[in-house]
Design a protein around this motif. Structure first.
Motif, PDB file in Angstrom:
ATOM      1  N   UNK A   1      34.520  41.910  41.360  1.00  0.00           N
ATOM      2  CA  UNK A   1      34.261  43.137  40.610  1.00  0.00           C
ATOM      3  C   UNK A   1      33.474  42.946  39.315  1.00  0.00           C
ATOM      4  N   UNK A   2      33.705  41.868  38.574  1.00  0.00           N
ATOM      5  CA  UNK A   2      33.041  41.723  37.273  1.00  0.00           C
ATOM      6  C   UNK A   2      31.521  41.600  37.413  1.00  0.00           C
ATOM      7  N   UNK A   3      30.981  40.672  38.224  1.00  0.00           N
ATOM      8  CA  UNK A   3      29.518  40.627  38.372  1.00  0.00           C
ATOM      9  C   UNK A   3      28.954  41.933  38.925  1.00  0.00           C
ATOM     10  N   UNK A   4      29.693  42.561  39.824  1.00  0.00           N
ATOM     11  CA  UNK A   4      29.202  43.793  40.445  1.00  0.00           C
ATOM     12  C   UNK A   4      29.028  44.903  39.413  1.00  0.00           C
ATOM     13  N   UNK A   5      29.971  45.023  38.488  1.00  0.00           N
ATOM     14  CA  UNK A   5      29.894  46.128  37.524  1.00  0.00           C
ATOM     15  C   UNK A   5      28.945  45.813  36.376  1.00  0.00           C
TER      16      UNK A   5
ATOM     17  N   UNK B   1      32.802  48.166  30.456  1.00  0.00           N
ATOM     18  CA  UNK B   1      32.808  48.020  31.915  1.00  0.00           C
ATOM     19  C   UNK B   1      33.780  46.936  32.355  1.00  0.00           C
ATOM     20  N   UNK B   2      33.789  45.828  31.627  1.00  0.00           N
ATOM     21  CA  UNK B   2      34.715  44.740  31.958  1.00  0.00           C
ATOM     22  C   UNK B   2      36.160  45.203  31.795  1.00  0.00           C
ATOM     23  N   UNK B   3      36.452  45.942  30.726  1.00  0.00           N
ATOM     24  CA  UNK B   3      37.803  46.447  30.526  1.00  0.00           C
ATOM     25  C   UNK B   3      38.193  47.440  31.621  1.00  0.00           C
ATOM     26  N   UNK B   4      37.222  48.208  32.104  1.00  0.00           N
ATOM     27  CA  UNK B   4      37.512  49.153  33.183  1.00  0.00           C
ATOM     28  C   UNK B   4      37.958  48.407  34.442  1.00  0.00           C
ATOM     29  N   UNK B   5      37.298  47.294  34.735  1.00  0.00           N
ATOM     30  CA  UNK B   5      37.704  46.470  35.878  1.00  0.00           C
ATOM     31  C   UNK B   5      39.109  45.907  35.647  1.00  0.00           C
ATOM     32  N   UNK B   6      39.364  45.464  34.426  1.00  0.00           N
ATOM     33  CA  UNK B   6      40.691  44.933  34.115  1.00  0.00           C
ATOM     34  C   UNK B   6      41.748  46.028  34.192  1.00  0.00           C
ATOM     35  N   UNK B   7      41.392  47.253  33.818  1.00  0.00           N
ATOM     36  CA  UNK B   7      42.312  48.377  33.985  1.00  0.00           C
ATOM     37  C   UNK B   7      42.719  48.512  35.454  1.00  0.00           C
ATOM     38  N   UNK B   8      41.734  48.420  36.326  1.00  0.00           N
ATOM     39  CA  UNK B   8      41.959  48.578  37.761  1.00  0.00           C
ATOM     40  C   UNK B   8      42.787  47.420  38.315  1.00  0.00           C
ATOM     41  N   UNK B   9      42.377  46.196  38.013  1.00  0.00           N
ATOM     42  CA  UNK B   9      43.021  45.031  38.607  1.00  0.00           C
ATOM     43  C   UNK B   9      44.400  44.772  37.999  1.00  0.00           C
TER      44      UNK B   9
ATOM     45  N   UNK C   1      39.595  38.529  42.915  1.00  0.00           N
ATOM     46  CA  UNK C   1      39.296  39.941  42.661  1.00  0.00           C
ATOM     47  C   UNK C   1      38.294  40.090  41.521  1.00  0.00           C
ATOM     48  N   UNK C   2      38.479  39.312  40.462  1.00  0.00           N
ATOM     49  CA  UNK C   2      37.545  39.375  39.338  1.00  0.00           C
ATOM     50  C   UNK C   2      36.164  38.881  39.736  1.00  0.00           C
ATOM     51  N   UNK C   3      36.109  37.863  40.567  1.00  0.00           N
ATOM     52  CA  UNK C   3      34.809  37.362  41.043  1.00  0.00           C
ATOM     53  C   UNK C   3      34.059  38.431  41.819  1.00  0.00           C
TER      54      UNK C   3
END
Length: 458
Positions: A392-396, A426-434, A388-390
């Motif tokens: 979303x993180x590069x994408x954001x 932005x990275x924290x936002x992805x972590x919030x989601x995941x 999941x991180x692979x």
């Protein structure tokens, strides 16, 4: 800090203090109970895989039980403090300790695991591992780690559920209320087992073993600490001594996970009845408040139902450990107030009881935490969270995302999108989601993104 001023019914992010028939701390409890983040704990792994033919604990049932024990601890300690401190306490303080402390501890206990991601503690480790393993991945001409400063990178490579809980409860998400859940400063402080930033973590000290807030919430935590007069140990890096109520929340959690995992393991056939009963009895034999003759008599009456035997012993053990922790708190209240009490309450009880708990823990580690089903869920967590991180993180982070990455970003809920955010935000936002995903949702999204299964129409 003083017993008269270490609490406040002021709310984080709320400029005015409203009055209602419910106390501010009862409202904290209710806000958590009705929150989506709390409901999602029903589908987050505690220890054993979910769901299965045998009903076992999940993060939600665990949190409810911890809150129940915590309420008792708060009530008993509050009454004892009121008695022991007597005229030293103001009338407001006496009222707080006799009427409100139990609600504070119960609310904090409800929230203590709210920041934990899917798949148990392996979910935390998987998030950290992603950033460590991909530190050199090139995004927009520079390695991933160079998108962040040193303190931000420390947060990401040492992801911590405790810090994530403080963020969930206080962060101002897009289109949401300022101050997050707007809990009281007192409840927020009672959750903070590790009141320091990630760059300050240090072994040997109970309050810096892990960390309690991300760089993004550093200012917010400082506000809570200042309001309650928490003792500053260092300003650079930022470290506070523990708030005294933290010890009670920690004790409630310690008591529950040391005892209740055994009931699940027994139901699943991982621990036999003889082992479970004998080790619980050995613990109770160290108690000065329990009558062993009566306990053995009850066990004989229940011998045709081993599950009921274990349920009875579980209740007796929780009661004994709770009372022991209350005594330890009251006896050491001054060092606890200053934050210099450098161990958990359960580590300070009778040496014979600690030895009995150590025997229980040995079996727990060997037979429960290393059981095949537990190991498999941990390994699955690594695979799912990493994938999941692979995605979303590069994408954001990429300035010009690929066609696939643009599609991936459409799956990110609106409150987690910030066009002008820094890479760290932005990275924290992805972590919030995941990290907020349930086990089932994370697994389903993983399968969808990998093309293993297609989404069903709803």
């Amino acid at each position: 800090m003083d017993w008269n001023n270490c609490f406040s019914h002021g709310r984080f992010g709320q400029g005015v203090i409203s009055t209602t028939p419910r106390t501010p701390y009862e409202r904290d409890f209710d806000r958590l109970i009705f929150s989506a983040a709390f409901r999602r704990l029903q589908d987050k792994t505690q220890v054993f895989p979910l769901p299965g033919p045998v009903l076992v604990h999940n993060r939600l049932t665990h949190s409810l039980e911890v809150a129940s024990v915590g309420r008792s601890l708060g009530k008993l300690v509050g009454e004892r403090l009121s008695e022991e401190l007597g005229d030293h306490l103001s009338e407001a303080a006496k009222h707080f300790y006799t009427s409100d402390l139990s609600s504070v501890i119960a609310a904090a206990c409800l929230a203590h695991d709210i920041g934990n991601p899917s798949f148990g503690h392996s979910g935390e480790a998987a998030i950290s591992a992603y950033f460590i393993d991909h530190a050199g991945t090139i995004l927009d001409g520079q390695p991933l780690h160079q998108h962040f400063d040193a303190a931000e990178w420390q947060d990401l490579t040492h992801f911590e559920g405790n810090a994530n809980a403080f963020r969930i409860l206080t962060h101002h998400y897009a289109n949401r209320q300022k101050g997050g859940y707007q809990l009281t400063y007192t409840t927020l402080a009672a959750i903070a087992k590790y009141p320091c930033e990630s760059v300050a973590t240090e072994g040997g000290k109970i309050h810096t073993k892990k960390y309690g807030f991300f760089q993004a919430e550093k200012q917010g935590f400082a506000e809570v600490a200042q309001i309650l007069g928490m003792v500053v140990e260092s300003t650079d890096p930022l470290i506070y001594k523990r708030h005294p109520f933290v010890y009670l929340v920690e004790a409630a959690d310690d008591i529950c996970y040391r005892v209740i995992d055994w009931e699940d393991a027994h139901r699943l056939g991982i621990i036999d009845t003889g082992t479970a009963v004998n080790l619980f009895v050995q613990l109770l034999e160290t108690s000065a408040i329990d009558k062993m003759e009566r306990i053995h008599k009850t066990l004989r009456e229940l011998e045709s139902d081993p599950r009921e035997q274990l349920a009875y012993l579980r209740a007796k053990c929780i009661n004994y450990l709770a009372i022991s922790c209350v005594e330890e708190f009251v006896k050491n209240r001054e060092t606890i107030l200053t934050g210099s009490y450098n161990r958990s309450l359960i580590e300070g009880i009778e040496p014979a009881s600690i030895k009995a708990l150590e025997e229980i823990n040995k079996v727990t580690v060997k037979k429960i935490y290393n059981h095949e089903t537990v190991v498999k869920i941990e390994l699955a967590g690594y695979e799912v969270m990493n994938a999941l991180l692979q995605s979303f993180i590069p994408a954001i982070l990429r300035k010009s995302p690929t066609h696939r990455e643009k599609k991936v970003l459409k799956l990110l809920p609106q409150q987690f999108r910030g066009e002008n955010d820094t890479p760290y935000e932005k990275a924290l936002a992805v972590l919030d989601f995941i990290s907020g995903m349930t086990d089932s949702y994370a697994m389903e999204l993983y399968k969808n993104l990998r093309g293993i299964s297609l989404p069903t129409h709803t």
